[in-house]
Design an enzyme around this catalytic site. Structure first.
Site, short mmCIF file in Angstrom:
data_model
loop_
_atom_site.label_atom_id
_atom_site.label_comp_id
_atom_site.label_asym_id
_atom_site.label_seq_id
_atom_site.Cartn_x
_atom_site.Cartn_y
_atom_site.Cartn_z
N GLY A 149 -37.81 -27.43 66.84
CA GLY A 149 -39.24 -26.97 66.23
C GLY A 149 -38.93 -26.93 64.47
N ASN A 185 -46.30 -16.90 68.09
CA ASN A 185 -44.83 -16.79 68.91
C ASN A 185 -44.71 -15.14 69.37
OD1 ASN A 185 -44.64 -17.46 66.04
ND2 ASN A 185 -42.65 -16.42 66.37
N GLN A 239 -45.22 -22.95 70.85
CA GLN A 239 -45.20 -21.87 72.16
C GLN A 239 -46.18 -22.20 73.11
OE1 GLN A 239 -43.13 -19.34 72.89
NE2 GLN A 239 -42.39 -19.10 70.81
N SER A 251 -41.04 -28.06 70.83
CA SER A 251 -39.33 -27.92 70.88
C SER A 251 -39.13 -27.74 72.32
CB SER A 251 -39.27 -26.44 70.21
OG SER A 251 -37.94 -25.88 70.36
N ALA A 252 -37.83 -28.50 72.49
CA ALA A 252 -37.58 -28.55 74.13
C ALA A 252 -37.25 -27.09 74.67
CB ALA A 252 -36.24 -29.30 74.32
N HIS A 253 -36.57 -26.19 73.98
CA HIS A 253 -36.08 -24.88 74.51
C HIS A 253 -36.87 -23.98 74.87
CE1 HIS A 253 -35.48 -22.02 71.17
NE2 HIS A 253 -35.84 -23.01 70.41
N THR A 288 -27.69 -40.81 64.63
CA THR A 288 -27.47 -41.23 65.99
C THR A 288 -28.21 -40.20 67.01
OG1 THR A 288 -25.50 -42.42 65.75
CG2 THR A 288 -26.08 -41.59 67.96
N CYS A 321 -37.31 -15.02 66.61
CA CYS A 321 -36.51 -15.83 65.68
C CYS A 321 -35.76 -14.84 64.67
CB CYS A 321 -37.10 -17.06 65.07
SG CYS A 321 -37.46 -17.95 66.13
N1 PLP Z 1 -42.47 -22.69 65.71
C1 PLP Z 1 -42.73 -21.38 66.58
C2 PLP Z 1 -44.12 -20.84 66.83
C3 PLP Z 1 -41.75 -20.85 67.17
O1 PLP Z 1 -41.79 -19.88 67.78
C4 PLP Z 1 -40.23 -21.41 66.79
C5 PLP Z 1 -39.17 -20.75 67.54
O2 PLP Z 1 -39.02 -19.62 67.93
C6 PLP Z 1 -40.00 -22.44 66.29
C7 PLP Z 1 -41.24 -23.26 65.50
C8 PLP Z 1 -38.80 -22.99 65.80
O3 PLP Z 1 -38.16 -23.79 66.83
P1 PLP Z 1 -36.68 -24.09 67.08
O4 PLP Z 1 -36.25 -23.01 67.72
O5 PLP Z 1 -36.77 -25.23 68.07
O6 PLP Z 1 -36.48 -24.57 65.80
#
Ligand code: PLP
Length: 392
Positions: A71, A156, A184, A204-206, A244, A330
């Protein structure tokens, strides 16, 4: 308690079994997806299938999905003065973001800091569309070029769902472009890029049960061109992102997106009732829930009790077996003041205690009840003057 209870799904979600299986299968693909031989074409097929699945999750065309390392990279890639559309070939000299965006948007991408402006939010954390519209009209009157605007689909920290459709209407009326950080939201509640009016969307995948370190920037139209890619070189991703591809990661992302699309409706209903159970329990104590009056993601609750500091609560909850987060996930590891709560006008002494619970489909009622018991124990310790064996 020996069993851990993971209540930090907005930081990252557990891997879905479908994603794990797709990744394991992809690890053994030997070909480079850019190679023309059979092995290369097999790896390419895995990527293209994943592209279709990620596109389908948000109503996009597969060719408009650019895979990234997450993300963060997708946000930084989107925030570029060098975006071109058929109507605007001269790029952008102004970025407007809401005051509650993720750090990767607040950093402004490739815009210089003096080109970035902030749009305020209400006390409940909802972006002030009136203020955005007034500023856009003012800029038009001054003869300024239309801006790029970036507003997240949901926050988030608080889970507050932002009025991106309304933002898109005023941004497009002013000739601007809208980027939406849907990290989110994707896979949690329905999000369709056309309905939202998002010209560019980050996922974002995770956060949806895929692997960490994979994401996508999704364009609404193929006519939107990223004229100066962040990574240039080999021409992968239609020239938008050289290097790649992370074949296994992308395969996991695709499988997680397909699985989330199937489970989303039932999951979100169940999560909402668990979140409401949590908040009904919290209401029996002097705990404040932030953004409570706004529409929120069904899985998120951010709250604080006066006098209880987040560091103290985090450490003690961790010792009791609960993984939660303080404010922004984060920035966990360092408990920094939340810019989101500051933008909402929450006093510093209360925001210093903000704890975020974010849940997912594995969570059951009993775990919410156990958390509530632990929270009440912390508060009881506090009212005894903090002499109840609390760490920190
Ligand atoms: N944007 C939001 C709202 C998020 O909550 C996060 C991660 O917590 C990100 C972007 C960043 O994503 P990534 O962890 O895949 O870099």
């Amino acid at each position: 308690m020996s069993e851990r209870v993971y209540l930090d799904w907005n930081a990252t979600a557990p891997l879905r079994p479908e994603a794990r299986a797709a990744m394991i299968a992809a690890f053994d693909l030997v070909g480079n997806p850019s190679s023309v031989h059979h092995e290369g074409r097999t790896a390419r097929q895995v990527i293209e299938e994943a592209r279709e699945r990620v596109a389908a999750l948000v109503g996009a065309e597969p060719r408009n999905v650019v895979f990234t390392s997450g993300g963060t990279e997708a946000n930084v890639m989107a925030l570029s003065p060098a975006l071109e559309t058929p109507e605007n070939k001269s790029g952008f000299d102004r970025l407007m973001t809401s005051a509650v965006e993720h750090a990767s948007v607040r950093a402004g991408g490739s815009f210089a800091s003096h080109q970035v402006e902030e749009i305020p939010v209400s006390g409940d954390g909802v972006v002030d569309i009136g203020a955005l519209e007034r500023r856009l009209i003012e800029l038009q009157r001054q003869g300024a070029r239309p801006p790029l605007v970036s507003i997240m689909a949901a926050n988030n920290e608080t889970g507050v769902i932002e009025p991106v459709e309304a933002a898109a209407a005023v941004v497009h009326a002013a000739g601007g472009l809208l980027h939406v950080d849907a990290v989110q939201v994707a896979g949690r509640i329905p999000f369709d890029i056309s309905r939202a009016g998002a010209d560019l969307t980050t996922v974002s995948a995770h956060k949806l049960g895929g692997p960490k370190g994979v994401g996508a920037l999704i364009k609404r139209s193929a006519t939107l061109h990223l004229a100066e890619p962040l990574l240039s070189g080999g021409g992968q991703e239609r020239g938008a992102r050289a290097g790649t591809e992370n074949v296994a990661g992308i395969a996991g992302f695709g499988a997680a997106a397909a699985s989330a699309a199937v489970t989303m409706a039932a999951d979100s209903e169940r999560l909402r009732s668990l979140r409401d159970r949590l908040e009904a329990g919290l209401a029996r104590s002097p705990t404040v829930v932030f953004g409570r009056n706004a529409e929120r993601l069904p899985n998120t609750s951010l709250f604080a009790a006066p006098g209880l500091r987040a560091e103290t609560a985090l450490i003690n909850l961790d010792l009791m077996g609960f993984a939660v987060s303080s404010g922004s996930a984060c920035s966990s590891g360092k408990v920094a003041a939340s810019h989101v709560l500051a933008a909402m006008g929450v006093p510093g002494d209360l925001s210093a205690g903000a704890i975020r619970l974010s849940i997912g489909p594995h969570i059951v009622e009993n775990e919410i009840d156990l958390f509530l018991k632990a929270w009440m124990k912390l508060l009881a310790g506090l009212s005894k003057g903090g002499k109840s064996g609390l760490a920190a």
